[in-house]
Design a protein around this motif. Structure first.
Motif, mmCIF file in Angstrom:
data_model
loop_
_atom_site.group_PDB
_atom_site.id
_atom_site.type_symbol
_atom_site.label_atom_id
_atom_site.label_comp_id
_atom_site.label_asym_id
_atom_site.label_seq_id
_atom_site.Cartn_x
_atom_site.Cartn_y
_atom_site.Cartn_z
ATOM 1 N N ASP A 209 0.647 -1.152 0.013
ATOM 2 C CA ASP A 209 -0.017 -0.121 0.027
ATOM 3 C C ASP A 209 0.861 1.384 0.142
ATOM 4 N N ARG A 210 2.025 1.043 -0.235
ATOM 5 C CA ARG A 210 2.872 2.053 -0.423
ATOM 6 C C ARG A 210 2.807 3.131 -1.605
ATOM 7 N N CYS A 211 2.905 4.301 -1.451
ATOM 8 C CA CYS A 211 2.738 5.306 -2.687
ATOM 9 C C CYS A 211 4.050 5.698 -3.238
ATOM 10 N N TYR A 212 3.968 5.477 -4.685
ATOM 11 C CA TYR A 212 5.508 5.529 -5.262
ATOM 12 C C TYR A 212 5.633 7.079 -6.214
ATOM 13 N N ARG A 213 6.590 7.266 -6.431
ATOM 14 C CA ARG A 213 7.022 8.124 -7.405
ATOM 15 C C ARG A 213 7.289 7.660 -8.832
ATOM 16 N N LEU A 214 6.656 7.853 -9.673
ATOM 17 C CA LEU A 214 6.936 6.927 -10.860
ATOM 18 C C LEU A 214 6.983 7.699 -12.236
ATOM 19 N N LEU A 215 7.691 7.236 -12.861
ATOM 20 C CA LEU A 215 8.064 8.071 -14.222
ATOM 21 C C LEU A 215 7.632 7.007 -15.200
ATOM 22 N N LEU A 216 6.601 7.829 -16.140
ATOM 23 C CA LEU A 216 5.796 7.063 -17.150
ATOM 24 C C LEU A 216 5.931 7.601 -18.598
ATOM 25 N N ALA A 225 -3.063 8.690 -20.407
ATOM 26 C CA ALA A 225 -3.901 9.351 -19.531
ATOM 27 C C ALA A 225 -4.869 8.130 -18.713
ATOM 28 N N VAL A 226 -4.938 7.201 -19.425
ATOM 29 C CA VAL A 226 -5.462 5.976 -18.662
ATOM 30 C C VAL A 226 -4.630 5.334 -17.646
ATOM 31 N N ILE A 227 -3.446 5.424 -18.065
ATOM 32 C CA ILE A 227 -2.503 4.587 -16.882
ATOM 33 C C ILE A 227 -2.133 5.458 -15.945
ATOM 34 N N ARG A 228 -1.978 6.826 -16.142
ATOM 35 C CA ARG A 228 -1.776 7.638 -15.141
ATOM 36 C C ARG A 228 -3.059 7.634 -14.092
ATOM 37 N N GLY A 229 -4.316 7.763 -14.792
ATOM 38 C CA GLY A 229 -5.445 7.693 -13.848
ATOM 39 C C GLY A 229 -5.516 6.418 -12.692
ATOM 40 N N LEU A 230 -5.317 5.547 -13.561
ATOM 41 C CA LEU A 230 -5.106 4.154 -12.760
ATOM 42 C C LEU A 230 -4.161 4.299 -11.642
ATOM 43 N N LEU A 231 -3.055 4.839 -11.847
ATOM 44 C CA LEU A 231 -1.704 5.176 -10.807
ATOM 45 C C LEU A 231 -2.184 6.182 -9.791
ATOM 46 N N GLU A 232 -2.991 7.266 -10.309
ATOM 47 C CA GLU A 232 -3.272 8.337 -9.141
ATOM 48 C C GLU A 232 -4.297 7.922 -8.495
ATOM 49 N N ARG A 233 -4.999 7.078 -8.962
ATOM 50 C CA ARG A 233 -6.101 6.467 -8.006
ATOM 51 C C ARG A 233 -5.748 5.747 -6.714
ATOM 52 N N GLU A 234 -4.427 5.233 -7.119
ATOM 53 C CA GLU A 234 -3.631 4.591 -5.858
ATOM 54 C C GLU A 234 -2.815 5.415 -5.120
ATOM 55 N N ARG A 235 -3.082 6.671 -5.383
ATOM 56 C CA ARG A 235 -2.144 7.651 -4.711
ATOM 57 C C ARG A 235 -0.473 7.752 -5.075
ATOM 58 N N HIS A 236 -0.414 7.230 -6.428
ATOM 59 C CA HIS A 236 0.959 7.407 -6.571
ATOM 60 C C HIS A 236 1.319 8.934 -7.550
ATOM 61 N N ALA A 237 2.339 9.211 -7.450
ATOM 62 C CA ALA A 237 2.745 10.290 -7.763
ATOM 63 C C ALA A 237 3.342 9.941 -9.488
ATOM 64 N N VAL A 238 2.983 10.660 -10.523
ATOM 65 C CA VAL A 238 3.331 10.219 -11.834
ATOM 66 C C VAL A 238 3.688 11.397 -12.746
ATOM 67 N N VAL A 239 5.078 11.289 -13.130
ATOM 68 C CA VAL A 239 5.424 12.074 -14.081
ATOM 69 C C VAL A 239 5.478 11.540 -15.385
ATOM 70 N N HIS A 240 4.877 12.246 -16.462
ATOM 71 C CA HIS A 240 4.711 11.686 -17.812
ATOM 72 C C HIS A 240 5.522 12.290 -18.600
ATOM 73 N N VAL A 241 6.361 11.501 -19.606
ATOM 74 C CA VAL A 241 6.891 12.272 -20.731
ATOM 75 C C VAL A 241 6.719 11.220 -22.057
ATOM 76 N N VAL A 242 6.974 11.957 -23.004
ATOM 77 C CA VAL A 242 6.366 11.223 -24.392
ATOM 78 C C VAL A 242 7.562 10.614 -25.339
ATOM 79 N N ASN A 243 8.848 10.873 -24.790
ATOM 80 C CA ASN A 243 9.875 10.086 -25.607
ATOM 81 C C ASN A 243 10.999 9.540 -24.490
#
Length: 344
Positions: A209-216, A225-243
Motif C-alpha cells: 500500500d506504499r505510494c510511489y513516485r513513478l516515471l511514465l 491518461a488512462v495509465i496515469r489515472g489508474l496510478l493516481e487513483r492508488e495515490r502514486h505520483a506520476v511524471v509523464h514524458v512522451v519519449n
C-alpha cells in the motif's frame, strides 16, 4: 470513469462501453491466437505457478459475471493439489476462463462449478454447469472453428473459443472432452500433464500500500491518461514524458521508485532507453523498469529482460495488474535513484 461520480444513466452507458470493449478485445485475441496457431508461431512458456492461486484468480474473475446473471460460481479445489507445478499458467487460465465464461453464458439458473483434482502426472479441471445441456448432434462439431450452439447467446462470441481451447490443450499434451445431456447440464473436462518443479519457488508477491513516485514514458496521450489515472487513483505520483530522451532528462534531475516504459517510442525505442539507464547506473543502484507494450510477440518479453527490464505488462491493462507489477519489482530490487555518469 466508473470510479468517478456518475448518475445512473451515465453509469449504465459506461458499463456498456466497458463490456463492449472487453468483448472486442476477446474477439481480437481469439483471431490473433488462431493466426499464430495456424502459422506455428504460438509458443508455450512453461514456468512454475501455484495451481490454487490460479484457480482462485479464475474464480474471482468469474464471480462478477455469475452475480450479474443470478448464478453461483463454485470453486472446488482438492485439498491435495501440489503447491507448485510447471506449465504455461497464462494459457491454462485462458482455457479455464473460456470454458467458465461459456458455462455462465448458457446457464439460466443454478450454478457453475470449477473443480480441480490430481490425476496421474498432472491435474484434471472440470467445468460443470446446470444449464440446458448440449444436443448430441452438436457436441462433435462444437470444437470446430466458428461453430456455436444455437441459442439467444449465439451472437455473443466468435465461435473460436472452444477451437482455441482444444488447440491449446493439444499443445500442452493434454485432452479435453465434453459430457452433456439435454436438461441435465454439461461438464467439460481438461486433463493436463503438469510436472512438479524440482524445488519450491518464492510464493506470490505480497501487495503493497506504499505510494510511489513513478516515471511514465508513453507517446500515446490517451493511453498515458488512462495509465496515469489508474496510478493516481492508488495515490502514486506520476511524471509523464512522451519519449525516451525526455525520460533520460527527468532521470538526470529527479529520483523515481520505478519507470513504466513503452517499448515502441519515437526515435529511441524502449529497449535502447532501458540499456542506457542500466549503463548510467552506479554500482549498487538498480531502478526498477516495467515494460508496458501493445506488442504480442512471444519473444518480446525475453528481449525486454535482456535489455535490463524487470517487469512486463501487456496493454490494455488494469489497475490491479499495475499494482501487482509495482509490488513485484520494487519489492525485489533496490530503488536508489539513478544518477547519470559523467560523459566527455
Amino acid at each position: 470513469l466508473l470510479s468517478t461520480p456518475l448518475n445512473p444513466l451515465q453509469h449504465d452507458y459506461t458499463q456498456a462501453m466497458q463490456r463492449s470493449g472487453t468483448m472486442l478485445l476477446k474477439l481480437l485475441n481469439d483471431a490473433l491466437d488462431l493466426a499464430r496457431i495456424e502459422a506455428g508461431r504460438l509458443e508455450l512458456e512453461p514456468v512454475a505457478f501455484e495451481p490454487r492461486q490460479l484457480l482462485e484468480e479464475v474464480a474471482q474473475l468469474e464471480q462478477g459475471l455469475a452475480h450479474a446473471r443470478g448464478l453461483r460460481f463454485v470453486l472446488d479445489a482438492a485439498a491435495d493439489l501440489p503447491p507448485q507445478l510447471l506449465g504455461d499458467a497464462l494459457r491454462i487460465k485462458q482455457v479455464l476462463l473460456n470454458l467458465a465464461n461459456n458455462a455462465l453464458k448458457f446457464t439460466e439458473q443454478g450454478s457453475v462449478t470449477l473443480r480441480a483434482q490430481r490425476i496421474d502426472g498432472g491435474l484434471q479441471f472440470s467445468i460443470i454447469d446446470t444449464g440446458p445441456g448440449i444436443p448430441e448432434a452438436s457436441q462433435a462439431r462444437l470444437f470446430q472453428r466458428f461453430e456455436q450452439v444455437e441459442g439467444p447467446q449465439r451472437r455473443a462470441g466468435s465461435g473460436l473459443g472452444l477451437a482455441i481451447c482444444r488447440e491449446l490443450v493439444d499443445m500442452m499434451g493434454g485432452s479435453i472432452e465434453l459430457e452433456s445431456r439435454l436438461a441435465h447440464g454439461s461438464t467439460f473436462r481438461v486433463r493436463l500433464p503438469l510436472a512438479e518443479p524440482p524445488a519450491p519457488l518464492p510464493t506470490a508477491v505480497p501487495s503493497s500500500d506504499r505510494c510511489y513516485r513513478l516515471l511514465l514514458v508513453e507517446d500515446d496521450t490517451i493511453v498515458a491518461a488512462v495509465i496515469r489515472g489508474l496510478l493516481e487513483r492508488e495515490r502514486h505520483a506520476v511524471v509523464h514524458v512522451v519519449n525516451g530522451l525526455a525520460a533520460l532528462a527527468e532521470l538526470a534531475q529527479s529520483s523515481f521508485d520505478a519507470v513504466l516504459l513503452d517499448l515502441d517510442l519515437p526515435g529511441v525505442d524502449g529497449f535502447q532507453i532501458a540499456r542506457l539507464i542500466r549503463q548510467r547506473e552506479h554500482r549498487q543502484q538498480h531502478l526498477p523498469i516495467i515494460a508496458v507494450t501493445a506488442r504480442s510477440g512471444n519473444k518480446d518479453e525475453a528481449m525486454a529482460r535482456d535489455a535490463g527490464m524487470d517487469g512486463f505488462l501487456h496493454k490494455p491493462l488494469t489497475g490491479e495488474q499495475l499494482s501487482q507489477a509495482l509490488a513485484r519489482v520494487i519489492g525485489s530490487t533496490s530503488t536508489a535513484p539513478v544518477v547519470p555518469q559523467e560523459t566527455d
